[in-house]
Scaffold this motif. Structure first.
Motif, PDB file in Angstrom:
ATOM      1  N   ALA A 139       0.773  -1.412   0.119  1.00 14.65           N
ATOM      2  CA  ALA A 139      -0.055   0.087   0.017  1.00 14.65           C
ATOM      3  C   ALA A 139       0.694   1.195  -0.024  1.00 14.65           C
ATOM      4  CB  ALA A 139      -0.899  -0.058   1.218  1.00 14.65           C
ATOM      5  N   THR A 140       0.254   2.339  -0.583  1.00 10.02           N
ATOM      6  CA  THR A 140       1.039   3.553  -0.810  1.00 10.02           C
ATOM      7  C   THR A 140       0.266   4.814  -0.172  1.00 10.02           C
ATOM      8  OG1 THR A 140       0.211   4.002  -2.852  1.00 10.02           O
ATOM      9  CG2 THR A 140       2.321   2.716  -2.758  1.00 10.02           C
ATOM     10  N   SER A 141      -1.083   4.348   0.369  1.00  9.63           N
ATOM     11  CA  SER A 141      -2.001   5.244   1.112  1.00  9.63           C
ATOM     12  C   SER A 141      -2.471   4.819   2.257  1.00  9.63           C
ATOM     13  CB  SER A 141      -2.828   5.838  -0.086  1.00  9.63           C
ATOM     14  OG  SER A 141      -3.714   4.589  -0.249  1.00  9.63           O
ATOM     15  N   THR A 142      -3.576   5.504   2.916  1.00 10.63           N
ATOM     16  CA  THR A 142      -4.084   4.963   4.155  1.00 10.63           C
ATOM     17  C   THR A 142      -5.087   3.830   3.885  1.00 10.63           C
ATOM     18  OG1 THR A 142      -5.945   6.636   3.704  1.00 10.63           O
ATOM     19  CG2 THR A 142      -4.361   7.376   5.086  1.00 10.63           C
ATOM     20  N   PRO A 143      -5.362   2.992   4.781  1.00  3.04           N
ATOM     21  CA  PRO A 143      -6.062   1.784   4.669  1.00  3.04           C
ATOM     22  C   PRO A 143      -7.583   2.035   4.014  1.00  3.04           C
ATOM     23  CG  PRO A 143      -5.047   1.791   6.857  1.00  3.04           C
ATOM     24  CD  PRO A 143      -4.870   3.327   6.132  1.00  3.04           C
ATOM     25  N   GLY A 144      -7.714   1.159   3.218  1.00  7.57           N
ATOM     26  CA  GLY A 144      -9.012   1.192   2.578  1.00  7.57           C
ATOM     27  C   GLY A 144      -9.744  -0.242   2.728  1.00  7.57           C
ATOM     28  N   SER A 145     -10.402  -0.537   1.505  1.00 11.21           N
ATOM     29  CA  SER A 145     -11.040  -1.725   1.412  1.00 11.21           C
ATOM     30  C   SER A 145     -10.613  -2.961   0.779  1.00 11.21           C
ATOM     31  CB  SER A 145     -12.534  -1.465   0.713  1.00 11.21           C
ATOM     32  OG  SER A 145     -11.927  -1.244  -0.458  1.00 11.21           O
ATOM     33  N   GLU A 146      -9.344  -2.839   0.658  1.00 11.78           N
ATOM     34  CA  GLU A 146      -8.763  -3.905   0.219  1.00 11.78           C
ATOM     35  C   GLU A 146      -7.395  -4.349   0.999  1.00 11.78           C
ATOM     36  OE1 GLU A 146      -9.555  -5.666  -2.791  1.00 11.78           O
ATOM     37  OE2 GLU A 146     -11.135  -4.165  -2.506  1.00 11.78           O
ATOM     38  N   PRO A 147      -7.003  -5.599   0.880  1.00 12.10           N
ATOM     39  CA  PRO A 147      -5.878  -6.252   1.825  1.00 12.10           C
ATOM     40  C   PRO A 147      -4.887  -5.634   1.129  1.00 12.10           C
ATOM     41  CG  PRO A 147      -7.532  -7.776   1.009  1.00 12.10           C
ATOM     42  CD  PRO A 147      -7.864  -6.944   0.622  1.00 12.10           C
ATOM     43  N   ALA A 148      -3.629  -5.445   2.229  1.00 10.79           N
ATOM     44  CA  ALA A 148      -2.424  -4.943   1.474  1.00 10.79           C
ATOM     45  C   ALA A 148      -1.238  -5.117   2.463  1.00 10.79           C
ATOM     46  CB  ALA A 148      -2.668  -3.477   1.086  1.00 10.79           C
ATOM     47  N   TYR A 149      -0.027  -5.045   2.111  1.00  6.79           N
ATOM     48  CA  TYR A 149       0.986  -4.952   3.084  1.00  6.79           C
ATOM     49  C   TYR A 149       1.529  -3.373   3.372  1.00  6.79           C
ATOM     50  CZ  TYR A 149       1.950 -10.021   2.440  1.00  6.79           C
ATOM     51  OH  TYR A 149       1.601 -11.137   2.725  1.00  6.79           O
ATOM     52  N   TYR A 150       1.602  -3.061   4.497  1.00 11.16           N
ATOM     53  CA  TYR A 150       2.188  -1.596   4.793  1.00 11.16           C
ATOM     54  C   TYR A 150       3.515  -1.757   5.321  1.00 11.16           C
ATOM     55  CZ  TYR A 150      -2.223   0.268   4.285  1.00 11.16           C
ATOM     56  OH  TYR A 150      -3.353   0.768   3.669  1.00 11.16           O
ATOM     57  N   VAL A 151       4.533  -1.339   4.665  1.00  9.69           N
ATOM     58  CA  VAL A 151       6.148  -1.198   4.999  1.00  9.69           C
ATOM     59  C   VAL A 151       6.508  -0.029   5.635  1.00  9.69           C
ATOM     60  CG1 VAL A 151       8.192  -1.797   4.302  1.00  9.69           C
ATOM     61  CG2 VAL A 151       6.177  -2.844   3.280  1.00  9.69           C
ATOM     62  N   PHE A 152       7.059  -0.189   6.983  1.00 12.57           N
ATOM     63  CA  PHE A 152       7.575   0.882   7.594  1.00 12.57           C
ATOM     64  C   PHE A 152       9.043   0.689   7.669  1.00 12.57           C
ATOM     65  CE2 PHE A 152       3.226   0.004   9.029  1.00 12.57           C
ATOM     66  CZ  PHE A 152       2.721   1.362   9.209  1.00 12.57           C
ATOM     67  N   ASP A 153       9.942   1.709   7.400  1.00  9.16           N
ATOM     68  CA  ASP A 153      11.197   2.170   7.390  1.00  9.16           C
ATOM     69  C   ASP A 153      11.621   2.437   8.880  1.00  9.16           C
ATOM     70  OD1 ASP A 153      11.823   0.947   4.987  1.00  9.16           O
ATOM     71  OD2 ASP A 153      11.257   2.874   3.980  1.00  9.16           O
ATOM     72  N   ILE A 154      12.340   1.728   9.593  1.00  5.59           N
ATOM     73  CA  ILE A 154      12.923   2.138  10.982  1.00  5.59           C
ATOM     74  C   ILE A 154      14.191   2.249  10.930  1.00  5.59           C
ATOM     75  CG2 ILE A 154      12.679   1.690  13.395  1.00  5.59           C
ATOM     76  CD1 ILE A 154       9.910   1.593  12.033  1.00  5.59           C
ATOM     77  N   THR A 155      14.717   3.637  11.488  1.00  5.89           N
ATOM     78  CA  THR A 155      15.829   3.870  11.716  1.00  5.89           C
ATOM     79  C   THR A 155      16.208   4.020  13.182  1.00  5.89           C
ATOM     80  OG1 THR A 155      16.274   4.684   9.556  1.00  5.89           O
ATOM     81  CG2 THR A 155      17.957   5.096  11.217  1.00  5.89           C
ATOM     82  N   VAL A 156      17.097   3.262  13.773  1.00  5.18           N
ATOM     83  CA  VAL A 156      17.476   3.460  15.213  1.00  5.18           C
ATOM     84  C   VAL A 156      18.778   4.141  15.169  1.00  5.18           C
ATOM     85  CG1 VAL A 156      17.955   2.336  17.203  1.00  5.18           C
ATOM     86  CG2 VAL A 156      16.098   1.463  15.897  1.00  5.18           C
ATOM     87  N   ARG A 157      18.877   5.316  15.880  1.00  6.66           N
ATOM     88  CA  ARG A 157      20.069   6.040  16.347  1.00  6.66           C
ATOM     89  C   ARG A 157      20.722   5.651  17.096  1.00  6.66           C
ATOM     90  NH1 ARG A 157      15.948  10.461  14.978  1.00  6.66           N
ATOM     91  NH2 ARG A 157      15.733  10.161  17.283  1.00  6.66           N
TER      92      ARG A 157
END
Length: 157
Positions: A139-157
């Protein structure tokens, strides 16, 4: 002019408001919270943060941690839960949220991949991810009515 003790007691709580606002912004009252639109997140080692996601029970919205899992040397899942909402939302949701709490472990980068399902349907049996021949979109937007993967890039400093 010297204020009376009675006036000082009435004004004292007003001094607490700015202090509480500052402390709230520091995450003192809980982990920093991010939503589905916050796809790039930076935290300090040792800091907890939370992904807070819409999960309307009436719409069958649910989230699960998907493979590949985040690098445990960078972040670790320390909790998950669901908070109730109010049934008055106009979009058919109920205002509920699902949250995943992580802790930054060591400096580095990793991805947190979450599977978003609607009405338990993610293309596989029992709301599981589909077989490898039927991939779900990222997914590239907010959750809607279709299943999708949401990928969050996490950086730890």
């Amino acid at each position: 002019m010297i204020a009376s003790p009675r006036a000082s007691r009435r004004l004292a709580p007003l001094g607490l408001v700015p202090a509480l606002l500052v402390l709230t912004g520091c995450g003192l009252f809980g982990p920093a919270s991010y939503e589905p639109v916050d796809r790039s997140i930076e935290v300090d080692a040792g800091e907890e943060f939370e992904l807070e996601l819409p999960a309307g029970v009436s719409r069958g919205q649910s989230w699960s941690l998907a493979d590949p899992r985040p690098d445990r040397d960078v972040v670790r899942l320390v909790g998950r839960g669901r908070d109730g909402g109010d049934s008055g939302d106009n979009d058919g949701g109920d205002g509920s949220t699902q949250h995943f709490t992580f802790r930054g472990v060591e400096p580095g980068s990793t991805k947190v991949r979450l599977l978003y399902c609607v009405n338990g349907d993610c293309g596989g049996e029992g709301g599981t991810p589909p077989p490898s021949g039927a991939p779900l979109p990222t997914a590239t937007s907010t959750p809607g009515s279709e299943p999708a993967y949401y990928v969050f890039d996490i950086t730890v400093r």
